[in-house]
Enzyme design. Structure first.
Site, short mmCIF file in Angstrom:
data_model
loop_
_atom_site.label_atom_id
_atom_site.label_comp_id
_atom_site.label_asym_id
_atom_site.label_seq_id
_atom_site.Cartn_x
_atom_site.Cartn_y
_atom_site.Cartn_z
N CYS A 1 -4.76 86.67 -11.19
CA CYS A 1 -4.46 86.88 -12.68
C CYS A 1 -3.43 88.06 -13.13
O CYS A 1 -2.85 87.74 -13.93
CB CYS A 1 -5.82 87.43 -13.65
SG CYS A 1 -6.99 88.53 -12.66
N HIS B 1 -5.38 91.54 -19.46
CA HIS B 1 -5.02 92.62 -18.52
C HIS B 1 -3.54 93.08 -19.05
O HIS B 1 -2.64 92.26 -19.63
CB HIS B 1 -4.73 91.58 -17.30
CG HIS B 1 -5.77 91.48 -16.52
ND1 HIS B 1 -7.03 91.72 -16.83
CD2 HIS B 1 -5.88 90.83 -15.20
CE1 HIS B 1 -7.97 91.55 -15.92
NE2 HIS B 1 -7.20 90.71 -14.88
N1 LIG Z 1 -11.86 86.40 -14.19
C1 LIG Z 1 -10.76 86.44 -13.92
O1 LIG Z 1 -9.82 87.15 -14.66
C2 LIG Z 1 -10.30 85.50 -12.87
C3 LIG Z 1 -8.92 85.35 -12.74
C4 LIG Z 1 -8.43 84.63 -11.77
C5 LIG Z 1 -9.25 84.05 -10.80
N2 LIG Z 1 -10.56 84.27 -10.74
C6 LIG Z 1 -11.37 83.85 -9.88
O2 LIG Z 1 -12.33 82.74 -10.53
C7 LIG Z 1 -13.69 82.69 -9.84
C8 LIG Z 1 -14.72 82.71 -10.81
O3 LIG Z 1 -14.52 84.09 -11.49
P1 LIG Z 1 -15.64 84.27 -12.87
O4 LIG Z 1 -14.92 85.55 -13.62
O5 LIG Z 1 -15.65 82.87 -13.98
O6 LIG Z 1 -16.80 84.65 -12.42
P2 LIG Z 1 -18.39 84.35 -13.00
O7 LIG Z 1 -18.38 84.67 -14.55
O8 LIG Z 1 -19.11 85.51 -12.13
O9 LIG Z 1 -18.95 83.12 -12.73
C9 LIG Z 1 -19.00 82.39 -11.51
C10 LIG Z 1 -19.30 81.04 -11.47
O10 LIG Z 1 -19.51 80.70 -10.01
C11 LIG Z 1 -20.74 79.90 -9.90
N3 LIG Z 1 -21.25 79.86 -8.41
C12 LIG Z 1 -21.75 80.90 -8.03
N4 LIG Z 1 -21.97 80.60 -6.55
C13 LIG Z 1 -22.01 79.28 -6.73
C14 LIG Z 1 -22.55 78.31 -5.74
N5 LIG Z 1 -23.20 78.67 -4.47
N6 LIG Z 1 -22.08 76.85 -5.79
C15 LIG Z 1 -21.68 76.60 -6.96
N7 LIG Z 1 -21.43 77.51 -8.16
C16 LIG Z 1 -21.46 78.73 -7.85
C17 LIG Z 1 -21.52 80.33 -10.86
O11 LIG Z 1 -22.76 79.61 -11.26
P3 LIG Z 1 -24.40 80.28 -11.43
O12 LIG Z 1 -24.12 80.55 -12.91
O13 LIG Z 1 -25.00 78.98 -11.24
O14 LIG Z 1 -24.38 81.42 -10.56
C18 LIG Z 1 -20.66 80.57 -12.10
O15 LIG Z 1 -20.51 79.39 -12.59
C19 LIG Z 1 -13.47 83.62 -8.92
O16 LIG Z 1 -13.02 83.00 -7.76
C20 LIG Z 1 -12.58 84.86 -9.34
O17 LIG Z 1 -11.83 85.67 -8.33
C21 LIG Z 1 -11.08 85.16 -11.96
#
Ligand SMILES: NC(=O)c1ccc[n+]([C@@H]2O[C@H](COP(=O)([O-])OP(=O)(O)OC[C@H]3O[C@@H](n4cnc5c(N)ncnc54)[C@H](OP(=O)(O)O)[C@@H]3O)[C@@H](O)[C@H]2O)c1
Length: 344
Positions: free
Chosen positions: A130, A242
């Site tokens: 990000c 950010h």
């Molecule tokens: N947030 C940011 O600013 C940002 C920016 C760039 C990249 N990212 C990347 O984007 C990704 C997600 O971030 P987030 O902020 O959305 O995280 P989050 O809010 O914690 O959500 C995680 C998601 O992944 C799912 N998940 C976890 N384990 C799983 C599995 N075994 N099989 C299928 N789905 C699974 C969860 O489903 P459940 O609800 O069923 O657990 C939930 O939908 C990460 O790789 C992060 O590094 C985030």
């Protein structure tokens, strides 16, 4: 022409934004499938004015899905992205797992849209970190005109960058402070409420953190391997958005007025730069918006051809979900993919 799109991580922060952005931009979908872990089977998520029931990734067959927007963390992506790609579905991944892989393009459409065409070896395209995404959007027009040689960046990163549990931790700690309760530290290494933490991701041998290393390596891959970059990444008690304090050193002479002019006409950027109280953008105003905002543009007289500026963007949108959807739009607009299932 419309496409079947699956969202892996549809119950998460980024997944929610992906669903909203697909609906807002009237992305040409024939069907949207919401996927998450088996813990979330049957949970409901919104897509425009519709409600989707979440299915489990592990039971889903991707053989007639065209695009998978993957946002479920590195471990899930490592296991699943190659399998999904092998089924002919193009994965646009938000984790850091594939970003530096030589056969995986790392794309920010305003900067290197043409690189997306290189997805065919693995059927995977990576979304950058990000903090990198908003930085390269700002650097690209300056680099084209003035030749950016060196970047010094300090980030002020919101807790949503660490997922939904991290947002809960800021909320719960803040409430505990006001209610004189016990402040519990779980997700972050130290208390985040009423504090700042100069540490994101793991430490590397040279003392930098992995987040700082990612900004350096990803900027080189997306924009120019010759650019030297040093970063200090800091977590701040902000929910969404950010911010970055950026100093650049260029090959050619640069003035603040010239930089402002170049940035004003660049794609994805809004310049808000009045020299008065409030004449700049803060993360609070950037949350929910698509632009990368640039403020506080000024010459940095401590180096030759130097410039300093302030850069703010919604990390869940340009830093993740919006960028992923824009990559999918590049694939469609450049006719790099076709729907696999013909419309009835
Ligand atoms: N947030 C940011 O600013 C940002 C920016 C760039 C990249 N990212 C990347 O984007 C990704 C997600 O971030 P987030 O902020 O959305 O995280 P989050 O809010 O914690 O959500 C995680 C998601 O992944 C799912 N998940 C976890 N384990 C799983 C599995 N075994 N099989 C299928 N789905 C699974 C969860 O489903 P459940 O609800 O069923 O657990 C939930 O939908 C990460 O790789 C992060 O590094 C985030």
């Amino acid at each position: 022409m419309s496409f079947k799109v699956a969202i892996v991580g549809a119950t998460g922060n980024v997944g929610h934004e992906m669903l909203d952005i697909l609906a807002e931009r009237a992305f040409p979908v024939s069907e949207v499938v919401a996927l998450a872990s088996s813990r979330s089977i049957g949970t409901e998520v919104s897509f425009g004015d519709r409600t989707l029931k979440v299915k489990a990734l592990e039971h889903y067959d991707f053989s007639d899905t065209d695009i998978c927007l993957m946002s479920a963390g590195g471990a899930v992506s490592k296991e699943w992205s190659p399998k999904i790609g092998a089924q002919g579905c193009v994965v646009i991944d938000n984790s850091s797992t594939w970003r530096m892989h030589p056969d995986v393009p790392l794309v920010v459409p305003e900067v290197n849209a043409a690189a997306a065409a290189g997805f065919t070896k693995m059927n995977i395209i990576a979304n950058p970190n990000c903090s990198t995404a908003q930085l390269v959007v700002a650097l690209k027009p300056l680099h084209d005109r003035f030749g950016v040689k060196r970047v010094v960046v300090s980030t002020y990163q919101s807790v949503s960058g660490a997922g939904k549990e991290a947002m809960d931790e800021l909320f719960n700690q803040t409430r505990a402070v006001f209610a004189a309760g016990e402040v519990q530290v779980k997700k972050f290494p130290k208390r985040i409420s009423f504090n700042v933490i100069p540490h994101i991701d793991v430490f590397m041998e040279d003392g930098y953190t992995k987040e700082e290393w990612k900004m350096m390596a990803e900027t080189k891959k997306i924009l120019d391997p010759k650019i030297k970059l040093t970063a200090t990444c800091v977590r701040v008690p902000v929910f969404i958005g950010h911010s970055e304090s950026v100093n650049i050193e260029c090959e050619k002479p640069i003035t603040a007025d010239e930089a402002r002019e170049v940035l004003r006409t660049a794609p994805g950027i809004l310049v808000i730069d009045k020299h008065e109280p409030g004449g700049y953008i803060t993360p609070h105003e950037a949350a929910g918006e698509d632009a990368t905002y640039i403020s506080r543009i000024r010459e940095d007289a401590t180096v030759e051809n130097g410039l300093a500026f302030w850069c703010v963007s919604d990390n869940l949108r340009k830093g993740a979900a919006l960028n992923a959807v824009q990559i999918a739009e590049v694939l469609i607009n450049r006719k790099l993919i076709q729907p696999r299932k013909k419309a009835a």
